[in-house]
Design a protein around this motif. Structure first.
Motif, PDB file in Angstrom:
ATOM      1  N   THR A  76      60.595  28.932  31.709  1.00 29.44           N
ATOM      2  CA  THR A  76      61.092  27.544  31.667  1.00 29.44           C
ATOM      3  C   THR A  76      61.713  27.147  30.328  1.00 29.44           C
ATOM      4  N   HIS A 108      64.345  24.741  40.848  1.00 29.69           N
ATOM      5  CA  HIS A 108      64.121  23.399  40.275  1.00 29.69           C
ATOM      6  C   HIS A 108      64.230  23.394  38.759  1.00 29.69           C
ATOM      7  N   HIS A 109      63.824  24.500  38.106  1.00 28.07           N
ATOM      8  CA  HIS A 109      63.994  24.516  36.646  1.00 28.07           C
ATOM      9  C   HIS A 109      65.467  24.682  36.255  1.00 28.07           C
ATOM     10  N   ASN A 157      65.723  18.576  34.621  1.00 27.73           N
ATOM     11  CA  ASN A 157      64.996  18.581  33.357  1.00 27.73           C
ATOM     12  C   ASN A 157      63.840  17.586  33.465  1.00 27.73           C
ATOM     13  N   ARG A 158      63.077  17.415  32.388  1.00 27.81           N
ATOM     14  CA  ARG A 158      61.843  16.638  32.496  1.00 27.81           C
ATOM     15  C   ARG A 158      62.071  15.174  32.829  1.00 27.81           C
ATOM     16  N   ALA A 205      58.414  15.838  41.447  1.00 26.88           N
ATOM     17  CA  ALA A 205      59.095  16.630  40.414  1.00 26.88           C
ATOM     18  C   ALA A 205      58.078  17.223  39.441  1.00 26.88           C
ATOM     19  N   LEU A 255      58.525  20.719  34.024  1.00 22.00           N
ATOM     20  CA  LEU A 255      59.958  20.692  33.690  1.00 22.00           C
ATOM     21  C   LEU A 255      60.124  20.406  32.197  1.00 22.00           C
ATOM     22  N   LYS A 256      61.166  20.985  31.623  1.00 22.72           N
ATOM     23  CA  LYS A 256      61.361  20.875  30.170  1.00 22.72           C
ATOM     24  C   LYS A 256      62.607  20.054  29.848  1.00 22.72           C
ATOM     25  N   ARG A 271      66.797  23.765  30.099  1.00 18.99           N
ATOM     26  CA  ARG A 271      67.475  23.962  31.390  1.00 18.99           C
ATOM     27  C   ARG A 271      68.800  24.697  31.170  1.00 18.99           C
TER      28      ARG A 271
END
Ligand code: DOR
Ligand code: ZN
Length: 361
Positions: free
Chosen positions: A183, A205-206, A210-211, A223, A229-230, A235
């Motif tokens: 990620t 999804h990654h 993004n976050r 999500a 998520l980052k 991404r």
């Protein structure tokens, strides 16, 4: 990246495989399996059931339960994995290898994610098990996050690489390792700099989110997944890795169904159910990067090459045809599931001569 001047209207690729999938069990499995089996030729099935799949015999029994709920006309092969615990023995690895169903073992650091409580608490103690995997050419699939509460959740992958993965790769020079659902930029760089026996899967999804997605229009539990998520910069690094043509990166959806009532609650489960929209979502990400011509390598060729398997022999066609994603899909008595991109319209549909047109399964 080049962008074709006239957008493609269809794209035919060798049938892809999913190298990281949660199928669950019982009624939930029966509900989610068709979404994967209609598109993918094979899938690496994660072992984090309750209780986890810790023995060769349990993996064989799980394999049978999967085939029991498979549509007889669909040619789909589950590739089984063994869940490593502090008490897994090298003899069990040997049995799993000889049994023929198990293609890899999964390392969950204890407490890192859903149903990981029985995972490893001390990697050093598991050295003989890692040696056994290496001796049989079975890859170790790694959930690469530290569980140390002192480490910020957004840094857990980067810290794991330095603290655990680098020493592990050095300690067992023949061990094949997949950094599952990478990620971060640090994860991508680590894999690229590592030996050929180190690879990574990347989720749709990654690649697409993004976050910020967790907070868009309010708190969105659909999500929420682990690794979380980052930032956008990560991404972008994942997009470059997936579309860059390196055989070290391949498709692994990490589709992880949890019924709505366990997501939309005070302490919701981690996991994004992407199986119904996975391939169309990967296509959207590759198109965003102007790299649809690299989708086949990532989705259909790099994974089999790493695992020492032949690519699938048939093909699948993606058609540029607006595909409305339903807000939810039914999992029978188990409840309902909210898929990735629920309620949105995807640009690509997945068509397959033998398996029909996939809009919503
Ligand atoms: O988001 C996740 N869900 N990450 C995992 O590692 C496990 C998975 C699950 O099993 O629900
Ligand atoms: Zn997973």
């Amino acid at each position: 990246m080049k962008t074709p001047s006239t957008p493609l209207t269809s794209l035919t690729i060798i049938r892809p495989d999913d190298w990281h999938l949660h199928l669950r069990d019982g009624e939930l499995m029966a509900a989610v399996l068709p979404f994967t089996a209609r598109v993918f030729g094979r899938a690496v099935v994660m072992p984090n059931l309750r209780p986890p799949v810790t023995t060769a015999a349990a993996a064989a029994a799980y394999y049978d339960r999967i085939l029991d709920v498979m549509h007889p006309d669909i040619d789909f092969t589950p590739l089984m994995t063994l869940y490593l615990t502090d008490t897994t023995t090298p003899a069990e690895i040997e049995r799993a290898y000889r049994g023929g169903y198990v293609v890899a073992a999964k390392l969950y650091p204890a407490g890192a994610t859903t149903n990981s409580d029985e995972g490893l608490t001390d990697l050093k103690r598991a050295q003989p098990v890692f040696e056994a995997l290496a001796a049989h050419g079975l890859p170790l699939l790694v959930h690469g996050e530290v569980t140390d509460p002192e480490v910020d959740i957004f840094d857990r992958e980067a810290v794991f690489l330095e603290r655990y993965l680098a020493p592990l790769l050095d300690a067992i020079p023949a061990l094949k390792v997949v950094l599952e659902h990478v990620t971060t930029r640090q994860g991508v760089d680590f894999v690229l700099a590592g030996p050929d026996r180190l690879a990574a899967t990347i989720t749709a999804h990654h690649l697409l989110l993004n976050r910020g997605a967790m907070f868009q229009g309010g708190l969105n539990p659909h999500a929420y997944c682990l690794p979380v998520l980052k930032r956008e910069e990560h991404r972008q690094a994942l997009l470059r890795a997936a579309t860059g043509g390196s055989p070290k990166f391949f498709l692994g959806t990490d589709s992880a169904p949890h019924v709505r009532s366990t997501k939309e609650t005070g302490c919701g489960c981690a996991g994004i159910f992407s199986a119904p929209t996975a391939l169309a979502s990967y296509a959207a990400a590759f198109e965003q990067a102007g790299a649809l011509d690299r989708l086949e390598g990532f989705a259909s060729l790099h994974g089999p090459a790493f695992y020492g398997l032949a690519p699938n022999r048939d093909a699948i066609t993606l058609t540029r045809c607006p595909c409305p994603v339903p807000p939810s899909v039914s999992a029978g008595e188990a409840g309902e599931l909210v898929p990735l991109a629920a309620g949105r319209t995807l640009a690509w549909s997945v068509e397959c001569p033998t398996r029909g047109l996939i809009h919503e399964g």
